[in-house]
Design a protein around this motif. Sequence first.
Motif, short mmCIF file in Angstrom:
data_model
loop_
_atom_site.label_atom_id
_atom_site.label_comp_id
_atom_site.label_asym_id
_atom_site.label_seq_id
_atom_site.Cartn_x
_atom_site.Cartn_y
_atom_site.Cartn_z
N VAL A 55 0.83 -1.21 0.00
CA VAL A 55 0.00 0.00 0.00
C VAL A 55 0.86 1.25 0.00
O VAL A 55 0.58 2.22 -0.71
N SER A 56 1.93 1.25 0.77
CA SER A 56 2.73 2.48 0.91
C SER A 56 3.73 2.69 -0.22
O SER A 56 3.92 3.83 -0.66
N THR A 57 4.38 1.62 -0.71
CA THR A 57 5.45 1.83 -1.70
C THR A 57 5.33 0.95 -2.95
O THR A 57 6.18 1.04 -3.83
N ASN A 58 4.32 0.09 -3.01
CA ASN A 58 4.15 -0.85 -4.14
C ASN A 58 5.27 -1.87 -4.23
O ASN A 58 5.45 -2.51 -5.27
N ARG A 59 6.03 -2.05 -3.17
CA ARG A 59 7.11 -3.03 -3.22
C ARG A 59 7.47 -3.46 -1.80
O ARG A 59 7.29 -2.71 -0.86
N THR A 60 7.99 -4.67 -1.70
CA THR A 60 8.55 -5.14 -0.44
C THR A 60 10.05 -4.86 -0.48
O THR A 60 10.58 -4.42 -1.50
N VAL A 61 10.73 -5.15 0.60
CA VAL A 61 12.18 -4.91 0.64
C VAL A 61 12.89 -5.74 -0.42
O VAL A 61 13.78 -5.26 -1.11
N LEU A 65 15.20 -4.38 -3.55
CA LEU A 65 16.59 -4.79 -3.79
C LEU A 65 16.79 -5.27 -5.23
O LEU A 65 17.88 -5.11 -5.79
N PHE A 66 15.76 -5.87 -5.82
CA PHE A 66 15.88 -6.35 -7.20
C PHE A 66 15.34 -5.35 -8.22
O PHE A 66 15.27 -5.65 -9.41
N GLY A 67 14.96 -4.18 -7.78
CA GLY A 67 14.48 -3.14 -8.69
C GLY A 67 13.11 -3.45 -9.27
O GLY A 67 12.82 -3.08 -10.41
N ASN A 127 1.28 -20.84 -6.72
CA ASN A 127 1.47 -19.39 -6.71
C ASN A 127 2.73 -18.98 -7.48
O ASN A 127 2.72 -18.00 -8.21
N GLY A 128 3.82 -19.73 -7.33
CA GLY A 128 5.10 -19.29 -7.86
C GLY A 128 5.40 -19.67 -9.29
O GLY A 128 5.98 -18.88 -10.05
N VAL A 129 5.05 -20.88 -9.71
CA VAL A 129 5.42 -21.36 -11.05
C VAL A 129 4.87 -20.48 -12.18
O VAL A 129 5.61 -20.17 -13.12
N PRO A 130 3.61 -20.03 -12.11
CA PRO A 130 3.13 -19.18 -13.21
C PRO A 130 3.94 -17.90 -13.39
O PRO A 130 3.98 -17.34 -14.49
N ALA A 131 4.61 -17.43 -12.35
CA ALA A 131 5.43 -16.24 -12.48
C ALA A 131 6.69 -16.50 -13.30
O ALA A 131 7.28 -15.59 -13.87
N LEU A 132 7.07 -17.78 -13.40
CA LEU A 132 8.29 -18.13 -14.13
C LEU A 132 8.03 -18.45 -15.59
O LEU A 132 8.95 -18.50 -16.39
N VAL A 133 6.78 -18.72 -15.93
CA VAL A 133 6.43 -19.09 -17.31
C VAL A 133 5.31 -18.18 -17.81
O VAL A 133 4.63 -17.52 -17.04
N GLY A 134 5.12 -18.18 -19.09
CA GLY A 134 4.02 -17.41 -19.66
C GLY A 134 4.21 -15.92 -19.50
O GLY A 134 5.28 -15.39 -19.76
N ARG A 135 3.16 -15.26 -19.02
CA ARG A 135 3.18 -13.80 -18.88
C ARG A 135 3.88 -13.34 -17.61
O ARG A 135 3.95 -12.15 -17.34
N GLY A 149 6.96 -5.66 -12.22
CA GLY A 149 7.88 -5.28 -13.28
C GLY A 149 9.00 -4.42 -12.75
O GLY A 149 9.06 -4.10 -11.56
N ASN A 150 9.89 -4.04 -13.65
CA ASN A 150 11.02 -3.19 -13.27
C ASN A 150 10.53 -1.80 -12.95
O ASN A 150 9.62 -1.29 -13.59
N MET A 151 11.16 -1.19 -11.96
CA MET A 151 10.79 0.18 -11.63
C MET A 151 11.72 1.12 -12.37
O MET A 151 12.85 0.78 -12.68
N GLU A 152 11.21 2.29 -12.64
CA GLU A 152 12.00 3.30 -13.34
C GLU A 152 12.87 4.03 -12.32
O GLU A 152 12.38 4.60 -11.36
N LEU A 153 14.17 3.98 -12.52
CA LEU A 153 15.09 4.71 -11.66
C LEU A 153 15.53 5.98 -12.38
O LEU A 153 15.81 5.95 -13.58
N PRO A 154 15.58 7.09 -11.67
CA PRO A 154 16.05 8.32 -12.31
C PRO A 154 17.52 8.18 -12.70
O PRO A 154 18.31 7.65 -11.95
N ARG A 155 17.84 8.65 -13.87
CA ARG A 155 19.22 8.56 -14.35
C ARG A 155 19.86 9.94 -14.30
O ARG A 155 19.26 10.92 -14.68
N ARG A 156 21.10 9.94 -13.85
CA ARG A 156 21.85 11.19 -13.82
C ARG A 156 22.71 11.28 -15.06
O ARG A 156 23.31 10.31 -15.50
N ASP A 157 22.78 12.45 -15.60
CA ASP A 157 23.66 12.69 -16.73
C ASP A 157 25.03 13.03 -16.18
O ASP A 157 25.24 14.10 -15.60
N CYS A 158 25.98 12.11 -16.34
CA CYS A 158 27.31 12.28 -15.77
C CYS A 158 28.08 13.42 -16.44
O CYS A 158 28.92 14.05 -15.82
N ARG A 159 27.77 13.70 -17.68
CA ARG A 159 28.52 14.73 -18.41
C ARG A 159 28.15 16.14 -17.94
O ARG A 159 28.93 17.06 -18.07
#
Length: 163
Positions: A55-61, A65-67, A127-135, A149-159
């Motif tokens: 509810v608070s962050t849409n993710r567990t710890v 860690l895995f983005g 519960n777990g196997v469908p996450a590894l196959v198909g969609r 899915g992957n979360m969007e991380l802000p990217r810094r422009d190093c230049r």
Amino acid sequence: MVGRGAWEVITSRGQPLDAGGRVWDDLWGSAVRAVRQAFAALVLITFAYHFTALVSTNRTVGKLLFGLRVSHAGRRRLGPRRAAIRALVTTVADVGCFAVACIALIGGSYAIAVLCWVVAVAVFWTNGVPALVGRGRSLADRLAGTTVGNMELPRRDCRATVR
């Protein structure tokens, strides 16, 4: 409890084995109650953790860690209903069924404990196997209408800041 047990043996009127058996039954009963309460607490704490994190962050710890993040149709927040469904299914699959099996085992219901272990393993894999196959959606995702899915991380422009 030790003092009461010693008193029962002393005042057993020549039947210390009977008194010792009652003391043992009391000790075993209190240990079984403590284990049952611990498993119930484990299930409740697991659900509360998953629900609060989703509810608070849409993710567990672990997802952080895995983005990864849990989402529903591109919305910013998951919402309490979907978070509760996903947390409930995840809790039942991860610890709930196993806790019931352990409680049955310590209570002496061996056949029920074995049946619960079989169900627990089946629910875990269901519960777990469908996450590894198909969609790539677990049973918890399908029931809650969510995706991971992957979360969007802000990217810094190093230049821009190099001098």
